[in-house]
Design a protein around this motif. Structure first.
Motif, mmCIF file in Angstrom:
data_model
loop_
_atom_site.group_PDB
_atom_site.id
_atom_site.type_symbol
_atom_site.label_atom_id
_atom_site.label_comp_id
_atom_site.label_asym_id
_atom_site.label_seq_id
_atom_site.Cartn_x
_atom_site.Cartn_y
_atom_site.Cartn_z
ATOM 1 N N ALA A 103 -5.866 0.389 -5.193
ATOM 2 C CA ALA A 103 -5.635 -0.807 -4.386
ATOM 3 C C ALA A 103 -6.937 -1.568 -4.175
ATOM 4 O O ALA A 103 -7.997 -0.978 -3.976
ATOM 5 N N LEU B 71 0.835 -1.207 0.000
ATOM 6 C CA LEU B 71 0.000 0.000 0.000
ATOM 7 C C LEU B 71 0.871 1.259 0.000
ATOM 8 O O LEU B 71 0.586 2.231 -0.712
ATOM 9 N N LEU C 236 -8.348 -4.848 -1.816
ATOM 10 C CA LEU C 236 -8.009 -5.765 -0.725
ATOM 11 C C LEU C 236 -9.043 -6.882 -0.655
ATOM 12 O O LEU C 236 -10.238 -6.605 -0.577
ATOM 13 N N ALA D 77 -9.539 -2.260 8.999
ATOM 14 C CA ALA D 77 -9.014 -1.939 7.664
ATOM 15 C C ALA D 77 -10.157 -1.929 6.650
ATOM 16 O O ALA D 77 -10.233 -1.038 5.788
ATOM 17 N N GLY E 16 -12.418 -2.753 -0.927
ATOM 18 C CA GLY E 16 -12.337 -3.968 -0.124
ATOM 19 C C GLY E 16 -13.376 -4.966 -0.608
ATOM 20 O O GLY E 16 -14.493 -4.570 -0.954
ATOM 21 N N ARG F 208 -5.935 6.472 0.572
ATOM 22 C CA ARG F 208 -7.320 6.755 0.171
ATOM 23 C C ARG F 208 -7.563 8.235 -0.101
ATOM 24 O O ARG F 208 -8.591 8.601 -0.670
ATOM 25 N N LEU G 182 -3.512 2.664 4.470
ATOM 26 C CA LEU G 182 -4.823 2.824 3.817
ATOM 27 C C LEU G 182 -5.277 4.281 3.898
ATOM 28 O O LEU G 182 -5.793 4.842 2.933
ATOM 29 N N CYS H 26 -11.901 1.346 3.896
ATOM 30 C CA CYS H 26 -11.931 1.304 2.429
ATOM 31 C C CYS H 26 -12.942 2.311 1.866
ATOM 32 O O CYS H 26 -13.950 2.604 2.494
ATOM 33 N N VAL I 200 -0.984 -1.260 8.266
ATOM 34 C CA VAL I 200 -1.898 -1.394 7.124
ATOM 35 C C VAL I 200 -2.924 -0.269 7.159
ATOM 36 O O VAL I 200 -3.179 0.405 6.154
ATOM 37 N N CYS I 201 -3.497 -0.014 8.343
ATOM 38 C CA CYS I 201 -4.511 1.041 8.468
ATOM 39 C C CYS I 201 -3.918 2.413 8.154
ATOM 40 O O CYS I 201 -4.539 3.230 7.456
ATOM 41 N N HIS J 135 -15.470 9.808 3.414
ATOM 42 C CA HIS J 135 -15.366 8.373 3.677
ATOM 43 C C HIS J 135 -16.298 7.968 4.819
ATOM 44 O O HIS J 135 -16.559 8.760 5.718
ATOM 45 N N GLU K 209 -9.853 2.901 -2.700
ATOM 46 C CA GLU K 209 -9.427 1.587 -2.218
ATOM 47 C C GLU K 209 -10.680 0.735 -2.116
ATOM 48 O O GLU K 209 -11.649 1.140 -1.469
#
Lengths: 299, 97
Positions: A122, A107, A124, A176, A161, A154, A150, A180, A146-147, A258, A159
Motif C-alpha cells: 500500500a 487497506l 498513501l 496514520a 507514506g 503493516r 494500517l 507507515c 484507517v489506522c 516500526h 506501507e
C-alpha cells in the motif's frame, strides 16, 4: 537514511531541478497513476460510481464525485499495489465518512489479498489537513479505521507514506503517517499533529506564529522531519524521484521494528527537550542524537 | 450553495464518458455521460449563489458551438467563466476518443 535530493556540498543541483517533472503540481489521480507501472492503473470507486459524501450538500458545501480520495490499484515495480491518494484541493484534503471509508476499506482489502496469496503493498499520498470539520465524528471514526487497517497490513507488507506538498499532512492523518513503514517527504511537504494555525488559535501567537513560513518549515518541513527521524527519506519534487523512492522503500520490506513501536527511544527524546526552553529547530537533531534510553529503562 | 439545471439542443453524442477537474478553489469537476437524447442536460452545483444568468449565458454559448448530447454534471467551487469553458472543452475532447 540517505537523502535523495541531488545536492553536492550543500549546493542545489540546478540541472536536476530544471529537468524534473513536478509531482506536487499533479492532482491526486495523476499522482497515483504516475507512481504505478505504465498502463497498470485501475481506479476503484471512481467518480462515476458516485459515492460522494451525503453530509456536505445539506451544509451548503459542493461535494466531489470521489469525495476527495482516489483509490488506484495497479503494479508498482512489478508488485501488486494499491495507491490511496488524498486530493488536497478538495476541502483541504479533509477526511470525511466516505473518503475515510474508501481508504480504510482498500487497506482492509489489501490485507485480505495478502492472506489469500496476492502480496499487495500500500502507498498513501497524504495531503490532508485531517478530519473534515463538517463530518467531525464520522471523520474521526474513519481515521481510526484507517489506522487500524494500517496496523493490520503493516505486519504483512510494507506501507509507504508520501507527503509531497503543498498541503502537508496534519491532524488525525498525521497519526496514520506515523504508522507507515517508510515515510517519504519533499522539502515542500510538512508533517505535524496540529497545524500551525490550530496551535496559534489554541495557544497564542507567542507559542506559534502561523504567519511565519520560515518557522513553520523549520519545524514541520520535510528536511527537518527527515533530519530528526520523524520521516525517513527526503526526495526532490520530481515524479521519477518519488517513484524510485517508493519502489526502493517497498523493496526494503517490513521493518524489524516500526517507528511507532520505538517507545523508549521517543520517550528519551521527549525527556531531552524542556518545553519551557525549547531548542532551536536547527539544533533538535543534535539534541536528539544524544538522547538515548537509559540502561535498564523498561518504561 | 445553489443547484441549477439547464437543457440545450444537441445532436452529437459523445463517444465515451469522461471526468475532468477537481472541486478546488477557482476550479470545478465535470462528469460527462453520453446520452442519445438529442439534448445536453446540465446540472450545476455551485458554491457561489446568484450567478444563474452568467451560468446560462456561458453554457448557452458553449452548447451552441459544441452540440454534444449527454448529461453534464458540474461540481463548481467558484470557477470563472473562462475556467468553466476550458473544463467543458477538455471533457468533450477527452470524450471524443
Amino acid at each position: 537514511m540517505t537523502s535523495r535530493v541531488p545536492a553536492r556540498n550543500g549546493q542545489t543541483d540546478w540541472n536536476a531541478m530544471l529537468a524534473r517533472v513536478s509531482f506536487i503540481e499533479l492532482d491526486a489521480r495523476a499522482r497515483a497513476v504516475a507512481l504505478l507501472d505504465d498502463g497498470t492503473a485501475r481506479e476503484l470507486c471512481g467518480p462515476f460510481d458516485r459515492i460522494e459524501s451525503p453530509w456536505l450538500e445539506p451544509q451548503g458545501v459542493v461535494p466531489e464525485s470521489d469525495d476527495g480520495v482516489v483509490v488506484v490499484k495497479g503494479v508498482l515495480g512489478g508488485r501488486p499495489a494499491v495507491v490511496i491518494a488524498v486530493e488536497q484541493a478538495f476541502q483541504g484534503g479533509g477526511i470525511g465518512e466516505v473518503s475515510g471509508a474508501k481508504a480504510a476499506a482498500s487497506l482492509s482489502l489489501a490485507v485480505r489479498d495478502n492472506r489469500e496469496g496476492t502480496p499487495t503493498v500500500a502507498v498513501l499520498l497524504l495531503e490532508t489537513g485531517g478530519v473534515r470539520l463538517q463530518e467531525a465524528n464520522l471523520g474521526l471514526a474513519t481515521v481510526a479505521e484507517v489506522c487500524a487497517a494500517l496496523l493490520e497490513l503493516r505486519a504483512l507488507q510494507p506501507e509507504v507514506g508520501v507527503i509531497a506538498g503543498t498541503m502537508g499532512c496534519f491532524g488525525g492523518m498525521s497519526i496514520a503517517a506515523g504508522l507507515c513503514s517508510t515515510l517519504i517527504m519533499t522539502r515542500e511537504g510538512r508533517l505535524g499533529l496540529n497545524g500551525p494555525e490550530v496551535i496559534e488559535s489554541e495557544a497564542g501567537v507567542a507559542e506559534f506564529d502561523a504567519s511565519d513560513d520560515a518557522l513553520i518549515w523549520a519545524i514541520d518541513g520535510g528536511a527537518q522531519r527527515t533530519g530528526t527521524g520523524l520521516a525517513d527519506v527526503l526526495v526532490l519534487d520530481d515524479v521519477t524521484a518519488v517513484r524510485s523512492a517508493v519502489i526502493e522503500a517497498v523493496g526494503r520490506g517490513v521493518p524489524g521494528e516500526h517507528r511507532s513501536r520505538r517507545i523508549r527511544e521517543w520517550r528519551a527524546r521527549l525527556d531531552a527537550v524542556d518545553p519551557a526552553d525549547p531548542p532551536d529547530p536547527a539544533d533538535l537533531a543534535t539534541v536528539w542524537a544524544h538522547a538515548v534510553p537509559a540502561e535498564g529503562d523498561r518504561r | 450553495m445553489q443547484t441549477l439545471k439547464f437543457e440545450f439542443p444537441a445532436d452529437r453524442p459523445a463517444a465515451r464518458r469522461t471526468h475532468v477537474g477537481v472541486v478546488g478553489s477557482g476550479d470545478l469537476e465535470v462528469l460527462m455521460t453520453p446520452e442519445a437524447t438529442g439534448t445536453a442536460r446540465v446540472r450545476v452545483r455551485t458554491s457561489v449563489d446568484g450567478f444563474d444568468t452568467v451560468w446560462r449565458t456561458v453554457l448557452e454559448r458553449f452548447f451552441a458551438r459544441h452540440r454534444v448530447a449527454g448529461s453534464f454534471e458540474l461540481n463548481d467551487s467558484g470557477a470563472t467563466p473562462g475556467v468553466v469553458t476550458l473544463r467543458l472543452r477538455q471533457a468533450i475532447e477527452e470524450g471524443r476518443e
